[in-house]
Design a protein around this motif. Structure first.
Motif: not given
Length: 263
Positions: A124-136, A138-144, A149-150, A232-236
């Motif tokens: 989950a942490q790697t997926g967030q860090e790998g995003l190009v634009d952290k300002d945009t 997606p705040a999706a948690g690992p069990v969302l 849906t997403g 749980k992370g964010g709810s997007d």
């Protein structure tokens, strides 16, 4: 039918729909589940059986809409009074929240095991860090995904179009198969609707996870935001409007097509 019939039927029917639908996603997703990794076929058929069970339970009381998009389509078609629409939609969202809570209870230990697993947290942490634009990002948690849906590719226009098209097919299928003339009470219409949901998942579920139901997405997303799940992370919430607006638009389009072409 009375207001109490609508409330009880839609609440219980939608709760069962989400319990079985969200339950199959939990079974396929969570660590130490016997169904871990069962795949997309299991998910699509699980949701189809969820629709089948929930609708059979509710059809004699409320007509088993279980979906605000269906309610809107039926109101445009004329079977459902517009004055009943708010009660239908509120009952559907409430039932969806109950169903999502029951999924959490049924898989309580698995949620905790999954969300405290070092590998899951690292991914989950790697997926967030790998995003190009952290300002945009997606705040999706690992069990969302168990709750709501997403999209696989985040494109608002495409995602909205996918949900609109898929829901229009669902609602038009309901309006044209005789459900409004009592066929649903006999069970045939309910079965056909469940099979349509399976077909939509197989054909159009890939881009967004096929919410095709605002209550199915919004109610459980609220529950995800409220539940005391560790890590749980964010709810997007930035995406949450699409699985509400798209299905409502699709239901309205289907109702209009039915009135123009089939009425």
């Amino acid at each position: 039918m009375s207001s109490s019939d609508i409330f009880i039927g839609e609440t219980i029917g939608t709760a069962v729909l989400i319990l079985l639908g969200g339950g199959v996603v939990a079974a396929v997703t969570l660590k130490r589940s016997k169904a871990l990794g069962a795949g997309w076929l299991a998910i699509t058929f699980g949701w189809g059986f969820g629709v089948l069970t929930g609708a059979y339970i509710a059809v004699g009381l409320s007509g088993a809409h279980l979906n605000p998009a269906v309610t809107i389509g039926l109101a445009i078609e004329g079977t459902t009074a517009w004055s009943d629409v708010p009660l239908y939609i509120a009952s559907e969202i409430f039932g969806a929240m109950i169903g999502a809570t029951l999924v959490w209870l049924a898989y309580y230990g698995h949620f905790r095991a999954h969300l405290t697993d070092p590998e899951v947290l690292r991914e989950a942490q790697t997926g967030q860090e790998g995003l190009v634009d952290k300002d945009t990002a997606p705040a999706a948690g690992p069990v969302l995904g168990i709750f709501s849906t997403g999209p696989e590719i985040r494109n608002a226009v495409q995602n909205l179009a996918t949900e609109t098209i898929a829901t229009a097919v669902l609602v038009l299928a309901i309006l044209t198969q005789g459900l409004t003339e009592g066929l649903g009470v006999s069970g045939t219409g309910v079965l056909m609707t469940a099979l349509v949901v399976v077909g939509l998942g197989l054909s159009l579920g890939g881009p967004t996870g096929y919410a095709i139901n605002p209550a199915r997405d919004l109610g459980p997303r609220i529950v995800h935001a409220l539940l005391p799940l560790p890590n749980k992370g964010g709810s997007d919430w930035g995406y949450a409007w699409i699985p509400v607006a798209g299905p409502l638009l699709g239901g309205a389009i289907a109702g209009g097509i039915h009135q123009l072409c089939f009425a």
